[in-house]
Motif scaffolding. Structure first.
Motif, PDB file in Angstrom:
ATOM      1  N   GLY A   1       0.798  -1.220   0.000  1.00 54.41           N
ATOM      2  CA  GLY A   1       0.000   0.000   0.000  1.00 54.41           C
ATOM      3  C   GLY A   1       0.832   1.273   0.000  1.00 54.41           C
ATOM      4  O   GLY A   1       0.388   2.305   0.510  1.00 54.41           O
ATOM      5  N   VAL A   2       2.033   1.221  -0.566  1.00 50.02           N
ATOM      6  CA  VAL A   2       2.917   2.389  -0.617  1.00 50.02           C
ATOM      7  C   VAL A   2       2.970   2.913  -2.052  1.00 50.02           C
ATOM      8  O   VAL A   2       3.316   2.174  -2.982  1.00 50.02           O
ATOM      9  CB  VAL A   2       4.339   2.039  -0.143  1.00 50.02           C
ATOM     10  N   ASP A   3       2.591   4.186  -2.231  1.00 50.16           N
ATOM     11  CA  ASP A   3       2.631   4.816  -3.544  1.00 50.16           C
ATOM     12  C   ASP A   3       4.063   5.299  -3.795  1.00 50.16           C
ATOM     13  O   ASP A   3       4.444   6.419  -3.442  1.00 50.16           O
ATOM     14  CB  ASP A   3       1.657   5.996  -3.591  1.00 50.16           C
ATOM     15  N   TRP A   4       4.876   4.451  -4.412  1.00 52.35           N
ATOM     16  CA  TRP A   4       6.286   4.768  -4.604  1.00 52.35           C
ATOM     17  C   TRP A   4       6.501   5.931  -5.555  1.00 52.35           C
ATOM     18  O   TRP A   4       7.451   6.709  -5.411  1.00 52.35           O
ATOM     19  CB  TRP A   4       7.044   3.541  -5.109  1.00 52.35           C
ATOM     20  N   GLU A   5       5.642   6.061  -6.559  1.00 56.15           N
ATOM     21  CA  GLU A   5       5.787   7.177  -7.493  1.00 56.15           C
ATOM     22  C   GLU A   5       5.642   8.511  -6.767  1.00 56.15           C
ATOM     23  O   GLU A   5       6.464   9.418  -6.939  1.00 56.15           O
ATOM     24  CB  GLU A   5       4.755   7.069  -8.623  1.00 56.15           C
ATOM     25  N   LEU A   6       4.630   8.630  -5.939  1.00 55.94           N
ATOM     26  CA  LEU A   6       4.409   9.873  -5.182  1.00 55.94           C
ATOM     27  C   LEU A   6       5.542  10.114  -4.190  1.00 55.94           C
ATOM     28  O   LEU A   6       6.036  11.246  -4.053  1.00 55.94           O
ATOM     29  CB  LEU A   6       3.078   9.798  -4.441  1.00 55.94           C
ATOM     30  N   PHE A   7       5.998   9.050  -3.531  1.00 60.82           N
ATOM     31  CA  PHE A   7       7.081   9.197  -2.554  1.00 60.82           C
ATOM     32  C   PHE A   7       8.359   9.697  -3.225  1.00 60.82           C
ATOM     33  O   PHE A   7       9.018  10.624  -2.737  1.00 60.82           O
ATOM     34  CB  PHE A   7       7.334   7.850  -1.873  1.00 60.82           C
ATOM     35  N   CYS A   8       8.712   9.106  -4.362  1.00 57.61           N
ATOM     36  CA  CYS A   8       9.962   9.476  -5.033  1.00 57.61           C
ATOM     37  C   CYS A   8       9.895  10.882  -5.620  1.00 57.61           C
ATOM     38  O   CYS A   8      10.883  11.625  -5.585  1.00 57.61           O
ATOM     39  CB  CYS A   8      10.294   8.465  -6.122  1.00 57.61           C
ATOM     40  N   GLU A   9       8.742  11.262  -6.154  1.00 55.33           N
ATOM     41  CA  GLU A   9       8.598  12.621  -6.679  1.00 55.33           C
ATOM     42  C   GLU A   9       8.691  13.646  -5.558  1.00 55.33           C
ATOM     43  O   GLU A   9       9.300  14.709  -5.713  1.00 55.33           O
ATOM     44  CB  GLU A   9       7.277  12.761  -7.427  1.00 55.33           C
TER      45      GLU A   9
END
Length: 328
Positions: free
Chosen positions: A79-87
């Protein structure tokens, strides 16, 4: 909860995402032609997941990075949005890096009554100083003598014609090894009847200083904090990667010294014409420049002359002379 803060030469960024602690350690930032890259290590719930070096200003670079994370820790499972985290991570680092140093009201700056030295007149405090001369002329031995003087606050000898402010010393050695440097230190201490010096640290270097700057800065800050530190670099040619004729490499070296933010003395060599080897920026970027010339006197004695070639904010000094005796 989100945390973003400066840590040494890099940054730390963390978020609590869907019950998971996600941490990012950002280091070794490199800015080239507007492209900012960094080494990023990701931890999830205290476990290492990915270490990579994405280009933070590149859309494709960030895409590759978050997709790699998603393969290791799939979003459907965690349940981790990696795209949002990295941006978000990239945006915070880019903004912080571009902000740079804070603007200072010059009226609030305390200006000393006189020019400050770590070891007058050869090592200017908080600035890059340079000592150059022919190969095998005693530059390294002289710098070791400076190191011993800096780390022995109880020693006084007015015959030396120097004024010393005690400091810790870090030797960055590109030419020999710890045994050779240690041997020279013991020689000087024995000759001056001094105890062994505890505050001289040594690092054998193989990569240009620009690549080592983050580690050196973090080590100095972690080990000595706000204490005085003098960094001695032996020598400039190898510390730039052997490209002293290229202005860009020399400027990168002095930018690395500025980033480290400590007092420094750099040793360098002369060319076939007897002039300081390399780019004019070597002289331009140094704030205090001395040339060393030597003359053998018998088998075990060397006369050393030091000639002041550049002084930015104080008058040039008269030449200094010393005799190095290598007897028992």
């Amino acid at each position: 909860m989100t945390i973003f803060e400066r840590r040494g030469s890099g940054y730390y960024y963390s978020e609590d995402l869907n019950g998971h602690s996600v941490e990012a350690y950002i280091s070794r930032l490199r800015d080239s032609s507007g492209r900012l890259s960094a080494e990023v290590a990701i931890m999830v719930d205290d476990q290492p997941v990915v270490r990579s070096s994405p280009t933070l200003t590149s859309v494709s670079g960030i895409d590759q990075f978050w997709k790699k994370l998603n393969r290791r820790i799939p979003e459907p499972d965690y349940g981790v949005d990696w795209e949002l985290f990295c941006e978000s991570l990239a945006g915070r680092v880019i903004d912080a890096h571009r902000q740079g140093e804070e603007i200072v009201d010059i009226a609030s700056v305390e200006v000393p009554d006189r020019v400050e030295f770590s070891l007058a007149p050869f090592i200017l405090k908080d600035q890059p100083s340079l000592l150059y001369g022919a190969g095998s002329s005693g530059k390294s031995t002289l710098s070791i003598w400076f190191s011993v003087l800096l780390t022995n606050s109880g020693y006084v000898n007015t015959d030396h014609q120097v004024v010393v402010t005690p400091a810790n010393v870090l030797v960055l050695d590109y030419e020999t090894d710890a045994v050779e440097v240690g041997r020279r230190i013991k020689w000087v201490q024995k000759g001056m009847e001094l105890p062994e010096t505890p505050n001289i640290k040594y690092r054998r270097c193989a990569h240009p200083l620009a690549q080592e700057a983050d580690y050196i800065k973090d080590y100095c800050d972690r080990t000595w904090g706000d204490e005085e530190v003098v960094i001695i670099v032996d020598s400039l040619g190898l510390a730039t990667g052997g490209t002293l004729d290229e202005a860009s490499q020399v400027l990168e070296y002095f930018q690395a010294l500025r980033w480290i933010g400590r007092t420094s003395l750099t040793l360098s060599h002369i060319n076939k014409e007897g002039l300081l080897f390399g780019s004019i920026f070597t002289t331009n970027a140094s704030r205090n420049v001395w040339e060393l010339k030597t003359s053998p006197v018998g088998k075990n004695t060397l006369d050393v002359g030091l000639f002041h070639r550049k002084a930015n904010i104080f008058e040039k000094e008269s030449p200094k002379g010393y005799r190095l005796d290598f007897s028992d």
